[in-house]
Design a protein around this motif. Structure first.
Motif, PDB file in Angstrom:
ATOM      1  N   THR A 136       0.850  -1.196   0.000  1.00 16.37           N
ATOM      2  CA  THR A 136       0.000   0.000   0.000  1.00 16.37           C
ATOM      3  C   THR A 136       0.879   1.237   0.000  1.00 16.37           C
ATOM      4  O   THR A 136       2.045   1.188   0.436  1.00 16.37           O
ATOM      5  CB  THR A 136      -0.891   0.081   1.264  1.00 16.37           C
ATOM      6  OG1 THR A 136      -0.039   0.241   2.417  1.00 16.37           O
ATOM      7  CG2 THR A 136      -1.768  -1.150   1.427  1.00 16.37           C
ATOM      8  N   GLY A 137       0.293   2.337  -0.422  1.00 14.00           N
ATOM      9  CA  GLY A 137       1.029   3.596  -0.414  1.00 14.00           C
ATOM     10  C   GLY A 137       1.472   3.965   0.987  1.00 14.00           C
ATOM     11  O   GLY A 137       2.609   4.408   1.199  1.00 14.00           O
ATOM     12  N   VAL A 141       5.167   4.900   2.435  1.00 16.96           N
ATOM     13  CA  VAL A 141       5.497   6.167   3.110  1.00 16.96           C
ATOM     14  C   VAL A 141       6.198   5.859   4.427  1.00 16.96           C
ATOM     15  O   VAL A 141       7.217   6.468   4.776  1.00 16.96           O
ATOM     16  CB  VAL A 141       4.209   6.999   3.359  1.00 16.96           C
ATOM     17  CG1 VAL A 141       4.464   8.156   4.307  1.00 16.96           C
ATOM     18  CG2 VAL A 141       3.644   7.504   2.026  1.00 16.96           C
ATOM     19  N   PHE A 164      -1.725  14.409   1.822  1.00 13.93           N
ATOM     20  CA  PHE A 164      -2.339  13.134   2.193  1.00 13.93           C
ATOM     21  C   PHE A 164      -1.338  12.024   1.893  1.00 13.93           C
ATOM     22  O   PHE A 164      -0.822  11.925   0.780  1.00 13.93           O
ATOM     23  CB  PHE A 164      -3.641  12.874   1.418  1.00 13.93           C
ATOM     24  CG  PHE A 164      -4.282  11.573   1.830  1.00 13.93           C
ATOM     25  CD1 PHE A 164      -5.065  11.499   2.968  1.00 13.93           C
ATOM     26  CD2 PHE A 164      -4.072  10.408   1.097  1.00 13.93           C
ATOM     27  CE1 PHE A 164      -5.635  10.292   3.377  1.00 13.93           C
ATOM     28  CE2 PHE A 164      -4.635   9.197   1.492  1.00 13.93           C
ATOM     29  CZ  PHE A 164      -5.424   9.142   2.631  1.00 13.93           C
ATOM     30  N   HIS A 165      -1.099  11.188   2.906  1.00 14.88           N
ATOM     31  CA  HIS A 165      -0.115  10.116   2.719  1.00 14.88           C
ATOM     32  C   HIS A 165      -0.619   8.755   3.168  1.00 14.88           C
ATOM     33  O   HIS A 165       0.159   7.809   3.240  1.00 14.88           O
ATOM     34  CB  HIS A 165       1.176  10.485   3.452  1.00 14.88           C
ATOM     35  CG  HIS A 165       1.754  11.798   3.005  1.00 14.88           C
ATOM     36  ND1 HIS A 165       2.414  11.962   1.815  1.00 14.88           N
ATOM     37  CD2 HIS A 165       1.695  13.029   3.577  1.00 14.88           C
ATOM     38  CE1 HIS A 165       2.773  13.228   1.669  1.00 14.88           C
ATOM     39  NE2 HIS A 165       2.345  13.901   2.714  1.00 14.88           N
ATOM     40  N   GLU A 239       4.267  16.125  -1.536  1.00 15.59           N
ATOM     41  CA  GLU A 239       3.522  15.733  -2.743  1.00 15.59           C
ATOM     42  C   GLU A 239       3.716  16.857  -3.763  1.00 15.59           C
ATOM     43  O   GLU A 239       3.532  18.030  -3.421  1.00 15.59           O
ATOM     44  CB  GLU A 239       2.026  15.648  -2.450  1.00 15.59           C
ATOM     45  CG  GLU A 239       1.506  14.368  -1.913  1.00 15.59           C
ATOM     46  CD  GLU A 239       0.022  14.515  -1.589  1.00 15.59           C
ATOM     47  OE1 GLU A 239      -0.803  14.000  -2.338  1.00 15.59           O
ATOM     48  OE2 GLU A 239      -0.306  15.177  -0.585  1.00 15.59           O
ATOM     49  N   GLU A 244      -5.476  14.074  -2.931  1.00 13.51           N
ATOM     50  CA  GLU A 244      -6.628  14.080  -2.006  1.00 13.51           C
ATOM     51  C   GLU A 244      -6.811  15.483  -1.430  1.00 13.51           C
ATOM     52  O   GLU A 244      -7.920  15.870  -1.069  1.00 13.51           O
ATOM     53  CB  GLU A 244      -6.405  13.076  -0.865  1.00 13.51           C
ATOM     54  CG  GLU A 244      -6.101  11.658  -1.311  1.00 13.51           C
ATOM     55  CD  GLU A 244      -7.179  11.073  -2.201  1.00 13.51           C
ATOM     56  OE1 GLU A 244      -8.329  11.013  -1.763  1.00 13.51           O
ATOM     57  OE2 GLU A 244      -6.849  10.680  -3.337  1.00 13.51           O
ATOM     58  N   VAL A 274       2.764   8.522  -5.031  1.00  4.95           N
ATOM     59  CA  VAL A 274       1.791   7.423  -5.028  1.00  4.95           C
ATOM     60  C   VAL A 274       0.675   7.706  -6.031  1.00  4.95           C
ATOM     61  O   VAL A 274       0.230   6.813  -6.754  1.00  4.95           O
ATOM     62  CB  VAL A 274       1.237   7.210  -3.596  1.00  4.95           C
ATOM     63  CG1 VAL A 274      -0.002   6.324  -3.589  1.00  4.95           C
ATOM     64  CG2 VAL A 274       2.314   6.607  -2.708  1.00  4.95           C
ATOM     65  N   GLN A 275       0.232   8.947  -6.082  1.00  6.55           N
ATOM     66  CA  GLN A 275      -0.851   9.292  -7.013  1.00  6.55           C
ATOM     67  C   GLN A 275      -0.334   9.899  -8.321  1.00  6.55           C
ATOM     68  O   GLN A 275      -0.919   9.692  -9.378  1.00  6.55           O
ATOM     69  CB  GLN A 275      -1.819  10.270  -6.323  1.00  6.55           C
ATOM     70  CG  GLN A 275      -3.118  10.438  -7.068  1.00  6.55           C
ATOM     71  CD  GLN A 275      -4.255  11.007  -6.222  1.00  6.55           C
ATOM     72  OE1 GLN A 275      -5.021  11.810  -6.703  1.00  6.55           O
ATOM     73  NE2 GLN A 275      -4.382  10.594  -4.975  1.00  6.55           N
ATOM     74  N   LYS A 301      -0.096   2.858  -6.100  1.00  4.59           N
ATOM     75  CA  LYS A 301      -1.323   2.894  -6.903  1.00  4.59           C
ATOM     76  C   LYS A 301      -1.248   2.249  -8.296  1.00  4.59           C
ATOM     77  O   LYS A 301      -1.690   1.146  -8.494  1.00  4.59           O
ATOM     78  CB  LYS A 301      -1.791   4.342  -7.042  1.00  4.59           C
ATOM     79  CG  LYS A 301      -2.461   4.896  -5.780  1.00  4.59           C
ATOM     80  CD  LYS A 301      -3.244   6.127  -6.088  1.00  4.59           C
ATOM     81  CE  LYS A 301      -3.730   6.874  -4.855  1.00  4.59           C
ATOM     82  NZ  LYS A 301      -4.879   6.281  -4.184  1.00  4.59           N
TER      83      LYS A 301
HETATM   84  C1  LIG Z   1      -0.246  10.805  -2.372  1.00  5.10           C
HETATM   85  C2  LIG Z   1      -0.711   9.600  -1.632  1.00  5.10           C
HETATM   86  N1  LIG Z   1       0.108   8.990  -0.778  1.00  5.10           N
HETATM   87  C3  LIG Z   1      -0.247   7.889  -0.102  1.00  5.10           C
HETATM   88  C4  LIG Z   1      -1.512   7.361  -0.258  1.00  5.10           C
HETATM   89  C5  LIG Z   1      -1.906   6.143   0.531  1.00  5.10           C
HETATM   90  O1  LIG Z   1      -1.979   5.034  -0.289  1.00  5.10           O
HETATM   91  P1  LIG Z   1      -2.772   3.728   0.233  1.00  5.10           P
HETATM   92  O2  LIG Z   1      -4.218   4.107   0.286  1.00  5.10           O
HETATM   93  O3  LIG Z   1      -2.474   2.682  -0.779  1.00  5.10           O
HETATM   94  O4  LIG Z   1      -2.227   3.413   1.574  1.00  5.10           O
HETATM   95  C6  LIG Z   1      -2.409   7.959  -1.146  1.00  5.10           C
HETATM   96  C7  LIG Z   1      -3.771   7.410  -1.325  1.00  5.10           C
HETATM   97  O5  LIG Z   1      -4.655   8.032  -1.874  1.00  5.10           O
HETATM   98  C8  LIG Z   1      -2.009   9.111  -1.847  1.00  5.10           C
HETATM   99  O6  LIG Z   1      -2.818   9.737  -2.695  1.00  5.10           O
END
Ligand SMILES: Cc1ncc(COP(=O)(O)O)c(C=O)c1O
Length: 469
Positions: A136-137, A141, A164-165, A239, A244, A274-275, A301
């Motif tokens: 997962t993102g 992180v 958003f992380h 970012e 988000e 991630v995005q 993602k």
């Molecule tokens: C920039 C960013 N980082 C991290 C995440 C978290 O990823 P995950 O939902 O796979 O944990 C997201 C999720 O939308 C994101 O947009």
């Protein structure tokens, strides 16, 4: 196969079909069962009340036979649309051979790793290492921040407002949204949140002529000031386009000065792609558009192209101080994701999908241009195929529930869009990267119509008051 074939394939259509009120009876039954069994923390079905039967390219069919254009694409995961036939084929062949491999080397993983490194600018390919994280993102992180703490021996982290992380403990600690953090006491300590370059929401109300990127000046002064109160951090986490957070592209000067400052102070710069990664903004990575080189890149993602979970960090080898086992996790060997991900990179190159991102971005920009003077539209922002329309009452500047109502109108007409930003006031578009012009035209006309029908131009307080009721 042309982009048009890939985007429209199986169902041979350009537009949605919605037959009646939403949710239809089949969706309503599944939503009710979900509500009775699942956690109250579930999210998407609350605003997008459909249960999905199948999907193809940019289209999703619900269990009642309604067909929607999907401009959410699994929150940016399905970069080549739903169930891309070539990726499905590759994944099916892979699962027959070998499905899960911890972090053992395999031909599929080797090809995936080579594909990821090949997306980096030439000067970075040889010095960046890859670590496979939990899929997962947020896990990636977490890995990035742990790596920087280990490498620097420091403990604090700088993050930015609106960022958003993810929603694990550490990812939430570095995320802006206060409402989600507030109920969780004692998140990870040592996080310092500084202002992001959110120009349409500038607290000093500066214009381009008067702005000296004061937002970054605060960070510069604080970190350089011996009395600034913040010890030298282990990492600065950024970012480049806050997704988000409401599709807010970082200002060029802001990002370059963050890079210069972190270099000067020997603080690793972590970019959360991630995005924005995998071509979403029109280049493989968003950082390329700023002319900077980060120390750590977080990616997840869209890495597999078809929603098979996988997450990695790419980092400068001078940070490679981890002992074996420093960041493990059972699900770090998803061979389906690796096989599909390597194929996705090949397809993006073969079909010039990045060129398509830029062309469709220009097309969307043109469609949305007229909104810039709409009294209820505070801002229109985008990079590549990430777009956001920020709404606000022209009289009191408040968001009310406008974006939510526009989202509902769009769904009723067959277009799935997402919300984001402060108070969910931004309508967001995340189409597949191979979306064709015909589908973009249809989607934009549904969106514009929904905006005009929800918030008629030129109307003032009475309508605003009615919408808030
Ligand atoms: C920039 C960013 N980082 C991290 C995440 C978290 O990823 P995950 O939902 O796979 O944990 C997201 C999720 O939308 C994101 O947009």
């Amino acid at each position: 196969m042309t982009l048009l074939d890939q985007s429209v394939t199986t169902w041979g259509m350009h537009g949605p079909i919605v037959r009646g009120e939403l949710p239809g009876p089949g969706s309503a039954a599944l939503l009710a069962r979900q509500e009775s069994r699942e956690s109250n923390a579930r999210v998407y079905g609350r605003h997008l009340p459909i249960a999905v039967e199948e999907a193809s390219g940019p289209f999703v069919r619900d269990v009642d036979g309604n067909v929607f254009i999907d401009f959410l694409t699994g929150a940016g995961v399905l970069s080549l649309g739903h169930c891309h036939p070539e990726l499905v084929e590759v994944a099916v062949q892979q699962i027959r051979r070998f499905g899960h491999g911890l972090d053992l080397p395999t031909p599929a993983k080797d090809a995936f790793t080579a594909a990821q490194l090949s997306m980096l600018p030439a000067g970075m390919r040889d010095r960046m290492r890859v670590h496979f994280c939990g899929p997962t993102g947020a896990n990636a992180v977490d890995a990035a921040l742990k790596l920087c703490k280990t490498a620097t021996g420091r403990g604090d982290v700088v993050a930015f407002s609106g960022g958003f992380h993810g929603t694990t403990h550490v990812a939430m600690a570095v995320t802006g949204n206060v409402a989600t953090k507030a109920p969780v006491a004692n998140l990870v300590p040592g996080v310092h949140v500084f202002p992001y370059s959110h120009c349409s929401d500038c607290p000093l109300e500066l214009t381009r002529d008067t702005c000296a990127t004061n937002c970054v000046a605060l960070l510069e002064r604080t970190l350089r000031d011996p009395n600034g109160g913040v010890v030298r951090p282990a990492a600065v986490l950024l970012e480049l386009v806050q997704g988000e957070g409401g599709v807010v592209p970082g200002d060029l000067d802001f990002v370059r000065r963050v890079r210069a400052l972190t270099r000067e102070l020997d603080v690793p710069l972590v970019v959360d792609e991630v995005q924005t990664g995998c071509g979403r903004t029109g280049t493989w990575f968003a950082f390329e558009q700023y002319g900077i080189e980060p120390d750590v890149i977080v990616a997840s993602k869209a890495l597999s192209g078809i929603g098979q979970p996988v997450a990695i960090i790419l980092y400068d080898e001078r940070l490679d101080v981890w002992a074996p086992g420093a960041h493990t996790g059972t699900f770090r060997g998803n061979q389906l994701a690796f096989a599909a991900g390597a194929a996705a990179v090949r397809i993006v190159r073969r079909d010039d999908v990045l060129g398509n991102v830029r062309a469709r971005a220009a097309q969307i920009a043109q469609h949305l241009e007229a909104l810039r003077t709409h009294p209820w539209v505070h801002d229109v922002r985008g990079r590549g195929l990430m777009w956001g329309i920020e709404l606000a009452d022209p009289v009191d500047g408040r968001p009310g529930r406008l974006a939510e109502r526009i989202q509902a109108h769009c769904l009723a007409e067959g277009l799935i869009v997402e919300l984001g930003g402060r108070d969910d006031r931004v309508v967001r578009l995340l189409p597949p990267l191979n979306v064709v012009a015909e589908v973009v035209d249809v989607a934009c006309s549904i969106l514009l119509d929904a905006i005009h029908r929800t918030v008629p131009a030129g109307t003032g307080l009475p309508v605003a008051a009615a919408l808030r009721r």
